[in-house]
Design a protein around this motif. Structure first.
Motif, PDB file in Angstrom:
ATOM      1  N   ALA A   1      -8.679  16.745  -6.844  1.00 18.95           N
ATOM      2  CA  ALA A   1      -8.936  16.892  -5.410  1.00 18.95           C
ATOM      3  C   ALA A   1      -8.226  15.778  -4.644  1.00 18.95           C
ATOM      4  CB  ALA A   1     -10.434  16.867  -5.130  1.00 18.95           C
ATOM      5  N   LEU A   2      -8.150  14.591  -5.246  1.00 17.07           N
ATOM      6  CA  LEU A   2      -7.466  13.481  -4.581  1.00 17.07           C
ATOM      7  C   LEU A   2      -5.966  13.718  -4.500  1.00 17.07           C
ATOM      8  CD1 LEU A   2      -9.450  10.461  -6.074  1.00 17.07           C
ATOM      9  CD2 LEU A   2      -9.770  11.603  -3.855  1.00 17.07           C
ATOM     10  N   VAL A   3      -5.403  14.367  -5.507  1.00 19.83           N
ATOM     11  CA  VAL A   3      -3.986  14.748  -5.463  1.00 19.83           C
ATOM     12  C   VAL A   3      -3.783  15.762  -4.334  1.00 19.83           C
ATOM     13  CG1 VAL A   3      -2.102  15.860  -6.725  1.00 19.83           C
ATOM     14  CG2 VAL A   3      -3.638  14.266  -7.915  1.00 19.83           C
ATOM     15  N   GLY A   4      -4.682  16.730  -4.253  1.00 15.58           N
ATOM     16  CA  GLY A   4      -4.613  17.719  -3.179  1.00 15.58           C
ATOM     17  C   GLY A   4      -4.753  17.068  -1.813  1.00 15.58           C
ATOM     18  N   ARG A   5      -5.640  16.092  -1.702  1.00 18.58           N
ATOM     19  CA  ARG A   5      -5.829  15.369  -0.440  1.00 18.58           C
ATOM     20  C   ARG A   5      -4.539  14.669  -0.044  1.00 18.58           C
ATOM     21  NH1 ARG A   5     -10.898  11.540  -0.335  1.00 18.58           N
ATOM     22  NH2 ARG A   5     -11.764  13.568  -0.864  1.00 18.58           N
ATOM     23  N   TRP A   6      -3.917  13.993  -1.018  1.00 25.95           N
ATOM     24  CA  TRP A   6      -2.664  13.292  -0.736  1.00 25.95           C
ATOM     25  C   TRP A   6      -1.607  14.280  -0.240  1.00 25.95           C
ATOM     26  CZ3 TRP A   6       2.122  13.340  -3.543  1.00 25.95           C
ATOM     27  CH2 TRP A   6       3.048  12.411  -3.069  1.00 25.95           C
ATOM     28  N   LEU A   7      -1.481  15.407  -0.951  1.00 21.73           N
ATOM     29  CA  LEU A   7      -0.489  16.413  -0.545  1.00 21.73           C
ATOM     30  C   LEU A   7      -0.797  16.997   0.831  1.00 21.73           C
ATOM     31  CD1 LEU A   7      -0.055  18.233  -3.961  1.00 21.73           C
ATOM     32  CD2 LEU A   7       1.679  16.867  -2.770  1.00 21.73           C
ATOM     33  N   ALA A   8      -2.069  17.231   1.104  1.00 26.27           N
ATOM     34  CA  ALA A   8      -2.459  17.818   2.388  1.00 26.27           C
ATOM     35  C   ALA A   8      -2.179  16.880   3.556  1.00 26.27           C
ATOM     36  CB  ALA A   8      -3.939  18.197   2.358  1.00 26.27           C
ATOM     37  N   TRP A   9      -2.199  15.584   3.309  1.00 29.82           N
ATOM     38  CA  TRP A   9      -1.924  14.625   4.382  1.00 29.82           C
ATOM     39  C   TRP A   9      -0.431  14.399   4.590  1.00 29.82           C
ATOM     40  CZ3 TRP A   9      -4.853  12.536   8.147  1.00 29.82           C
ATOM     41  CH2 TRP A   9      -6.228  12.741   8.065  1.00 29.82           C
ATOM     42  N   LEU A  10       0.421  14.779   3.649  1.00 30.89           N
ATOM     43  CA  LEU A  10       1.867  14.568   3.806  1.00 30.89           C
ATOM     44  C   LEU A  10       2.428  15.211   5.078  1.00 30.89           C
ATOM     45  CD1 LEU A  10       3.257  14.862   0.158  1.00 30.89           C
ATOM     46  CD2 LEU A  10       3.124  12.815   1.582  1.00 30.89           C
ATOM     47  N   PRO A  11       2.127  16.493   5.353  1.00 31.11           N
ATOM     48  CA  PRO A  11       2.687  17.094   6.574  1.00 31.11           C
ATOM     49  C   PRO A  11       2.159  16.443   7.853  1.00 31.11           C
ATOM     50  CG  PRO A  11       1.720  18.788   5.161  1.00 31.11           C
ATOM     51  CD  PRO A  11       1.402  17.466   4.560  1.00 31.11           C
ATOM     52  N   ARG A  12       1.099  15.691   7.732  1.00 33.06           N
ATOM     53  CA  ARG A  12       0.520  14.977   8.883  1.00 33.06           C
ATOM     54  C   ARG A  12       1.131  13.587   9.032  1.00 33.06           C
ATOM     55  NH1 ARG A  12      -5.747  16.776   7.675  1.00 33.06           N
ATOM     56  NH2 ARG A  12      -5.213  18.944   7.307  1.00 33.06           N
TER      57      ARG A  12
ATOM     58  N   HIS B   1      -2.086   5.693   1.250  1.00 31.06           N
ATOM     59  CA  HIS B   1      -3.534   5.636   1.485  1.00 31.06           C
ATOM     60  C   HIS B   1      -4.068   4.401   0.765  1.00 31.06           C
ATOM     61  CE1 HIS B   1      -3.529   9.885   2.868  1.00 31.06           C
ATOM     62  NE2 HIS B   1      -2.479   9.920   2.073  1.00 31.06           N
ATOM     63  N   MET B   2      -5.034   3.715   1.360  1.00 33.42           N
ATOM     64  CA  MET B   2      -5.550   2.479   0.774  1.00 33.42           C
ATOM     65  C   MET B   2      -7.065   2.475   0.679  1.00 33.42           C
ATOM     66  SD  MET B   2      -3.135   0.647  -0.141  1.00 33.42           S
ATOM     67  CE  MET B   2      -1.385   0.472   0.059  1.00 33.42           C
ATOM     68  N   PRO B   3      -7.648   2.986  -0.321  1.00 30.05           N
ATOM     69  CA  PRO B   3      -7.186   3.959  -1.311  1.00 30.05           C
ATOM     70  C   PRO B   3      -7.427   5.386  -0.825  1.00 30.05           C
ATOM     71  CG  PRO B   3      -9.351   3.198  -1.941  1.00 30.05           C
ATOM     72  CD  PRO B   3      -8.981   2.472  -0.650  1.00 30.05           C
ATOM     73  N   ILE B   4      -6.931   6.324  -1.561  1.00 34.61           N
ATOM     74  CA  ILE B   4      -7.023   7.733  -1.193  1.00 34.61           C
ATOM     75  C   ILE B   4      -8.479   8.191  -1.076  1.00 34.61           C
ATOM     76  CG2 ILE B   4      -6.839   8.563  -3.591  1.00 34.61           C
ATOM     77  CD1 ILE B   4      -5.231  10.293  -0.564  1.00 34.61           C
ATOM     78  N   ALA B   5      -9.376   7.615  -1.841  1.00 32.55           N
ATOM     79  CA  ALA B   5     -10.792   8.023  -1.802  1.00 32.55           C
ATOM     80  C   ALA B   5     -11.420   7.765  -0.437  1.00 32.55           C
ATOM     81  CB  ALA B   5     -11.582   7.315  -2.896  1.00 32.55           C
ATOM     82  N   THR B   6     -10.856   6.839   0.350  1.00 33.26           N
ATOM     83  CA  THR B   6     -11.409   6.552   1.676  1.00 33.26           C
ATOM     84  C   THR B   6     -10.793   7.420   2.768  1.00 33.26           C
ATOM     85  OG1 THR B   6      -9.818   4.777   2.104  1.00 33.26           O
ATOM     86  CG2 THR B   6     -11.905   4.162   1.018  1.00 33.26           C
ATOM     87  N   THR B   7      -9.755   8.164   2.432  1.00 33.04           N
ATOM     88  CA  THR B   7      -9.134   9.080   3.388  1.00 33.04           C
ATOM     89  C   THR B   7     -10.037  10.304   3.533  1.00 33.04           C
ATOM     90  OG1 THR B   7      -6.943   8.323   2.751  1.00 33.04           O
ATOM     91  CG2 THR B   7      -7.057  10.457   3.843  1.00 33.04           C
ATOM     92  N   PRO B   8     -10.219  10.792   4.751  1.00 33.77           N
ATOM     93  CA  PRO B   8     -11.094  11.958   4.931  1.00 33.77           C
ATOM     94  C   PRO B   8     -10.647  13.156   4.091  1.00 33.77           C
ATOM     95  CG  PRO B   8     -10.568  10.977   7.053  1.00 33.77           C
ATOM     96  CD  PRO B   8      -9.721  10.274   6.023  1.00 33.77           C
ATOM     97  N   PRO B   9     -11.613  13.848   3.469  1.00 29.68           N
ATOM     98  CA  PRO B   9     -11.289  15.032   2.670  1.00 29.68           C
ATOM     99  C   PRO B   9     -10.658  16.134   3.525  1.00 29.68           C
ATOM    100  CG  PRO B   9     -13.583  14.384   2.388  1.00 29.68           C
ATOM    101  CD  PRO B   9     -13.034  13.553   3.486  1.00 29.68           C
ATOM    102  N   VAL B  10      -9.951  17.015   2.838  1.00 25.63           N
ATOM    103  CA  VAL B  10      -9.287  18.137   3.481  1.00 25.63           C
ATOM    104  C   VAL B  10      -9.784  19.419   2.822  1.00 25.63           C
ATOM    105  CG1 VAL B  10      -7.031  19.191   3.916  1.00 25.63           C
ATOM    106  CG2 VAL B  10      -7.260  16.716   3.956  1.00 25.63           C
ATOM    107  N   ARG B  11     -10.033  20.425   3.612  1.00 27.32           N
ATOM    108  CA  ARG B  11     -10.502  21.705   3.080  1.00 27.32           C
ATOM    109  C   ARG B  11      -9.491  22.258   2.074  1.00 27.32           C
ATOM    110  NH1 ARG B  11     -10.864  27.175   6.175  1.00 27.32           N
ATOM    111  NH2 ARG B  11     -12.176  28.322   4.734  1.00 27.32           N
ATOM    112  N   GLY B  12      -9.976  22.657   0.901  1.00 27.06           N
ATOM    113  CA  GLY B  12      -9.132  23.244  -0.136  1.00 27.06           C
ATOM    114  C   GLY B  12      -8.371  22.233  -0.972  1.00 27.06           C
ATOM    115  N   GLU B  13      -8.715  20.956  -0.859  1.00 24.68           N
ATOM    116  CA  GLU B  13      -7.948  19.925  -1.566  1.00 24.68           C
ATOM    117  C   GLU B  13      -8.036  20.045  -3.082  1.00 24.68           C
ATOM    118  OE1 GLU B  13     -11.068  16.167  -1.452  1.00 24.68           O
ATOM    119  OE2 GLU B  13      -9.573  16.295   0.131  1.00 24.68           O
TER     120      GLU B  13
END
Length: 158
Positions: free
Chosen positions: A37-48, A53-65
């Motif tokens: 899910a964290l890999v999906g989160r990272w990918l979902a934030w790329l187009p944005r 991310h420092m760290p990715i776990a603190t980045t808001p989740p994305v639907r379908g991650e």
């Protein structure tokens, strides 16, 4: 077309072996599996426009991650199988040998060391994790298992 279909099958088989290794590693060694899910989160934030991310776990989740992360996990495995077949060609597919598969498998550890881990806040080669040497060892072993999966799946198809 046969090489593409073979890359899909070989990459899928090798990636599935990583997942089986992850289950065994958790049961035998108590090491948790990567949360895709964290890999999906990272990918979902790329187009944005967000790569780090420092760290990715603190980045808001994305639907379908979670689904995105799992699809990416297998797509990346297939891409590395395609590299194996692009470099060693149809000859390797007819008579797979372990050397090229292990070279691609172990070489693929460069992706998490120099892209995924830094982008997700873990630093280059897990340098910002509590136990970097252990994290690196786990990554190397996992990618060696991937190489073994490339070889064994290739042999099964041959």
């Amino acid at each position: 077309m046969k090489l593409l279909a073979s890359a899909v099958l070989i990459g899928t088989g090798a990636t599935a072996l990583i997942d089986l290794w992850g289950v065994a590693r958790k049961r035998l060694l108590g090491v948790p599996s990567l949360d895709y899910a964290l890999v999906g989160r990272w990918l979902a934030w790329l187009p944005r426009g967000r790569f780090f991310h420092m760290p990715i776990a603190t980045t808001p989740p994305v639907r379908g991650e979670r689904l995105l992360g799992w699809v990416a996990h297998y797509a990346i495995g297939i891409a590395f199988a395609a590299v194996l077949l692009a470099v060693w060609g149809h000859g390797w597919l007819l008579a797979p040998t372990p050397g090229p598969a292990m070279l691609i498998g172990i070489g693929s550890v460069a992706a998490p060391f120099f892209v995924m881990q830094p982008a997700m806040g873990a630093g280059i080669a897990a340098s910002r994790t509590p136990r970097p040497a252990i994290a690196r060892l786990h990554s190397l072993v996992t990618h060696a298992v991937f190489g073994l999966g490339l070889y064994t799946t290739g042999r099964a198809l041959a």
